[in-house]
Design a protein around this motif. Sequence first.
Motif, PDB file in Angstrom:
ATOM      1  N   UNK A 364       0.823  -1.217   0.000  1.00 37.45           N
ATOM      2  CA  UNK A 364       0.000   0.000   0.000  1.00 37.45           C
ATOM      3  C   UNK A 364       0.855   1.265   0.000  1.00 37.45           C
ATOM      4  N   UNK A 365       2.129   1.139   0.396  1.00 40.27           N
ATOM      5  CA  UNK A 365       3.015   2.305   0.437  1.00 40.27           C
ATOM      6  C   UNK A 365       3.758   2.550  -0.873  1.00 40.27           C
ATOM      7  N   UNK A 366       3.623   1.635  -1.830  1.00 38.34           N
ATOM      8  CA  UNK A 366       4.296   1.832  -3.122  1.00 38.34           C
ATOM      9  C   UNK A 366       3.295   1.985  -4.264  1.00 38.34           C
ATOM     10  N   UNK A 367       2.026   2.188  -3.946  1.00 39.37           N
ATOM     11  CA  UNK A 367       1.031   2.393  -4.997  1.00 39.37           C
ATOM     12  C   UNK A 367       1.341   3.694  -5.730  1.00 39.37           C
ATOM     13  N   UNK A 368       1.311   3.676  -7.075  1.00 37.60           N
ATOM     14  CA  UNK A 368       1.759   4.850  -7.831  1.00 37.60           C
ATOM     15  C   UNK A 368       0.953   6.114  -7.593  1.00 37.60           C
ATOM     16  N   UNK A 369      -0.398   6.019  -7.445  1.00 35.90           N
ATOM     17  CA  UNK A 369      -1.196   7.241  -7.323  1.00 35.90           C
ATOM     18  C   UNK A 369      -2.469   6.958  -6.546  1.00 35.90           C
ATOM     19  N   UNK A 370      -2.926   7.961  -5.788  1.00 29.12           N
ATOM     20  CA  UNK A 370      -4.156   7.811  -5.008  1.00 29.12           C
ATOM     21  C   UNK A 370      -5.374   7.629  -5.903  1.00 29.12           C
ATOM     22  N   UNK A 371      -5.304   8.141  -7.124  1.00 28.01           N
ATOM     23  CA  UNK A 371      -6.445   8.034  -8.040  1.00 28.01           C
ATOM     24  C   UNK A 371      -6.650   6.620  -8.562  1.00 28.01           C
ATOM     25  N   UNK A 372      -5.669   5.744  -8.405  1.00 32.95           N
ATOM     26  CA  UNK A 372      -5.750   4.390  -8.974  1.00 32.95           C
ATOM     27  C   UNK A 372      -5.512   3.304  -7.930  1.00 32.95           C
ATOM     28  N   UNK A 373      -5.869   3.551  -6.687  1.00 28.72           N
ATOM     29  CA  UNK A 373      -5.539   2.602  -5.629  1.00 28.72           C
ATOM     30  C   UNK A 373      -6.139   1.216  -5.864  1.00 28.72           C
ATOM     31  N   UNK A 374      -7.435   1.156  -6.156  1.00 34.93           N
ATOM     32  CA  UNK A 374      -8.078  -0.151  -6.319  1.00 34.93           C
ATOM     33  C   UNK A 374      -7.553  -0.873  -7.551  1.00 34.93           C
ATOM     34  N   UNK A 375      -7.343  -0.134  -8.632  1.00 36.31           N
ATOM     35  CA  UNK A 375      -6.816  -0.745  -9.852  1.00 36.31           C
ATOM     36  C   UNK A 375      -5.426  -1.318  -9.624  1.00 36.31           C
ATOM     37  N   UNK A 376      -4.558  -0.560  -8.969  1.00 38.44           N
ATOM     38  CA  UNK A 376      -3.189  -1.017  -8.743  1.00 38.44           C
ATOM     39  C   UNK A 376      -3.144  -2.197  -7.774  1.00 38.44           C
ATOM     40  N   UNK A 377      -4.011  -2.200  -6.772  1.00 37.55           N
ATOM     41  CA  UNK A 377      -4.095  -3.362  -5.892  1.00 37.55           C
ATOM     42  C   UNK A 377      -4.613  -4.577  -6.653  1.00 37.55           C
ATOM     43  N   UNK A 378      -5.466  -4.327  -7.658  1.00 32.07           N
ATOM     44  CA  UNK A 378      -5.915  -5.422  -8.508  1.00 32.07           C
ATOM     45  C   UNK A 378      -4.779  -6.027  -9.301  1.00 32.07           C
ATOM     46  N   UNK A 379      -3.849  -5.186  -9.762  1.00 35.21           N
ATOM     47  CA  UNK A 379      -2.665  -5.700 -10.467  1.00 35.21           C
ATOM     48  C   UNK A 379      -1.813  -6.527  -9.510  1.00 35.21           C
ATOM     49  N   UNK A 380      -1.676  -6.064  -8.272  1.00 33.02           N
ATOM     50  CA  UNK A 380      -0.958  -6.848  -7.267  1.00 33.02           C
ATOM     51  C   UNK A 380      -1.646  -8.192  -7.054  1.00 33.02           C
ATOM     52  N   UNK A 381      -2.974  -8.198  -7.087  1.00 31.42           N
ATOM     53  CA  UNK A 381      -3.701  -9.441  -6.865  1.00 31.42           C
ATOM     54  C   UNK A 381      -3.398 -10.484  -7.938  1.00 31.42           C
ATOM     55  N   UNK A 382      -3.008 -10.015  -9.137  1.00 35.10           N
ATOM     56  CA  UNK A 382      -2.605 -10.960 -10.181  1.00 35.10           C
ATOM     57  C   UNK A 382      -1.401 -11.779  -9.709  1.00 35.10           C
ATOM     58  N   UNK A 383      -0.518 -11.132  -8.958  1.00 38.06           N
ATOM     59  CA  UNK A 383       0.651 -11.837  -8.438  1.00 38.06           C
ATOM     60  C   UNK A 383       0.270 -12.918  -7.437  1.00 38.06           C
ATOM     61  N   UNK A 384      -0.918 -12.830  -6.845  1.00 38.94           N
ATOM     62  CA  UNK A 384      -1.395 -13.862  -5.931  1.00 38.94           C
ATOM     63  C   UNK A 384      -2.217 -14.924  -6.646  1.00 38.94           C
ATOM     64  N   UNK A 385      -2.865 -14.542  -7.755  1.00 40.29           N
ATOM     65  CA  UNK A 385      -3.777 -15.451  -8.449  1.00 40.29           C
ATOM     66  C   UNK A 385      -3.074 -16.340  -9.455  1.00 40.29           C
ATOM     67  N   UNK A 386      -2.184 -15.763 -10.255  1.00 40.44           N
ATOM     68  CA  UNK A 386      -1.518 -16.532 -11.308  1.00 40.44           C
ATOM     69  C   UNK A 386      -0.741 -17.729 -10.757  1.00 40.44           C
ATOM     70  N   UNK A 387      -0.060 -17.622  -9.606  1.00 36.67           N
ATOM     71  CA  UNK A 387       0.623 -18.803  -9.070  1.00 36.67           C
ATOM     72  C   UNK A 387      -0.294 -19.990  -8.811  1.00 36.67           C
ATOM     73  N   UNK A 388      -1.585 -19.741  -8.552  1.00 34.61           N
ATOM     74  CA  UNK A 388      -2.508 -20.855  -8.352  1.00 34.61           C
ATOM     75  C   UNK A 388      -2.691 -21.660  -9.628  1.00 34.61           C
ATOM     76  N   UNK A 389      -2.482 -21.011 -10.784  1.00 34.84           N
ATOM     77  CA  UNK A 389      -2.561 -21.694 -12.069  1.00 34.84           C
ATOM     78  C   UNK A 389      -1.208 -22.305 -12.435  1.00 34.84           C
TER      79      UNK A 389
END
Length: 430
Positions: A364-389
């Motif tokens: 949460x401290x390295x998110x690029x911009x306050x305007x895109x917090x949910x989107x950027x956390x969604x990109x981080x979530x890819x790093x948690x989801x893809x390993x399951x595949x």
Amino acid sequence: MTTAPPAPDSAPDAAATIPASDAALAEPVRNVGRVWIGGITTAMLGLYMAFFTPIQVLLPLQLEAIDEDGKVAAFGLVTGVGALVAVVANPLAGALSDRTTGRFGRRHPWTLGGVAAGALALCLLGFQTTVLGVLLCWCLAQAALNAGYASLNAGIPDHVPVRQRAVVSGWIGFPQALGLVVGAVIVTMFVTDLSAGYIVIGLAAAAMALPFILTTPDPPLPRRARPPFSWRAVLDTFWVSPKAHPDFAWAWFTRFLVMLGNATGTLYLLYFLDDAVGYPDPEQGVLILTLLYTGGVIATAVAGGVVSDRIGRRKALVTASSVVITIAALILVFWHTWPAAIAAAAIMGAGFGVYLSVDQALITQVLPAATDRAKDLGIINIASTVPQVLGPALAAPIIAGFGGYAGLYAVAAGVTLLGGILVWPIKSVP
């Protein structure tokens, strides 16, 4: 209330353009209270139950009833396609949430809509009698539930100051392990009918999110702060430039490696107990190990967050927790016994609990911009989801041709350790 120190930001110029009056985009300075933390923790628990209970219990039973001979292939197809839907839906819904204006706020409408649609999809899923029907309904459930998760997860950078983020991340982290256990208990001990199990889990997820949605603030986004729509912006939803935001890129990569090591080592646990350990009841063994692992996560998630917030450091604890997880994997490299499996499960849970809280706070401290917090956390979530595949795809050839289960857990240990080490190139977080 004291003022929090300014959060490290990999894009300070973006933050500087946000008017102080725009509460939706402002950096939080006031600590959140117990009611807020309890509400988001309960909502997360409901979502994790909806995510994991079908995968662990309901989908395998349903697909076995539909096609007993082809159940393994069908399960792989349904969960694999569902994971791909999650990879797309999470950042896309997050991006739409970031752009949402209206008096009800930009997060709560998506959380409410996501859990409601997800509950409906799960209810429909319980009545499917074909593999195609199961596949379509599970994909709908994944899309809706990930929309709710993306908006809910953004509540941390939206409302929690940096000095409190690790402990709050710990509170929303341990439901990830607890949700699997609670959901499994509900559908195996209290609701044994398959369709009723889906209905109960779906309605529980929606009901557990409602208190947080109805009782917590969600400042609206001013229309002037919403960027104009463009198709390029939609495509950019899935990309953050590593050159422009290197800290974000390193955080993504380290999360990916640790989660890949975890997935590689845990997805074949049933077969490990059966083939290597020779445990007489592998299914019961997996349940026992899961309970031990969950206990470890619960014991350390919040405590690790408290320590991190008090000392103001993230990277050292991320590395330390990764080392603990690595030790757990190495135990299974050298000892294929039931006592070793018990020790590894408890140690891995303890390490993963600390990792969940501290790494989430770091992100949460390295998110690029306050305007895109949910989107950027969604990109981080890819790093948690893809390993399951990728985990099963990597594990099968390693077991078959590169050292069996000892080789599998050696790879898991190496990948996890590498993820813990590569957190150090992040410059903006101590």
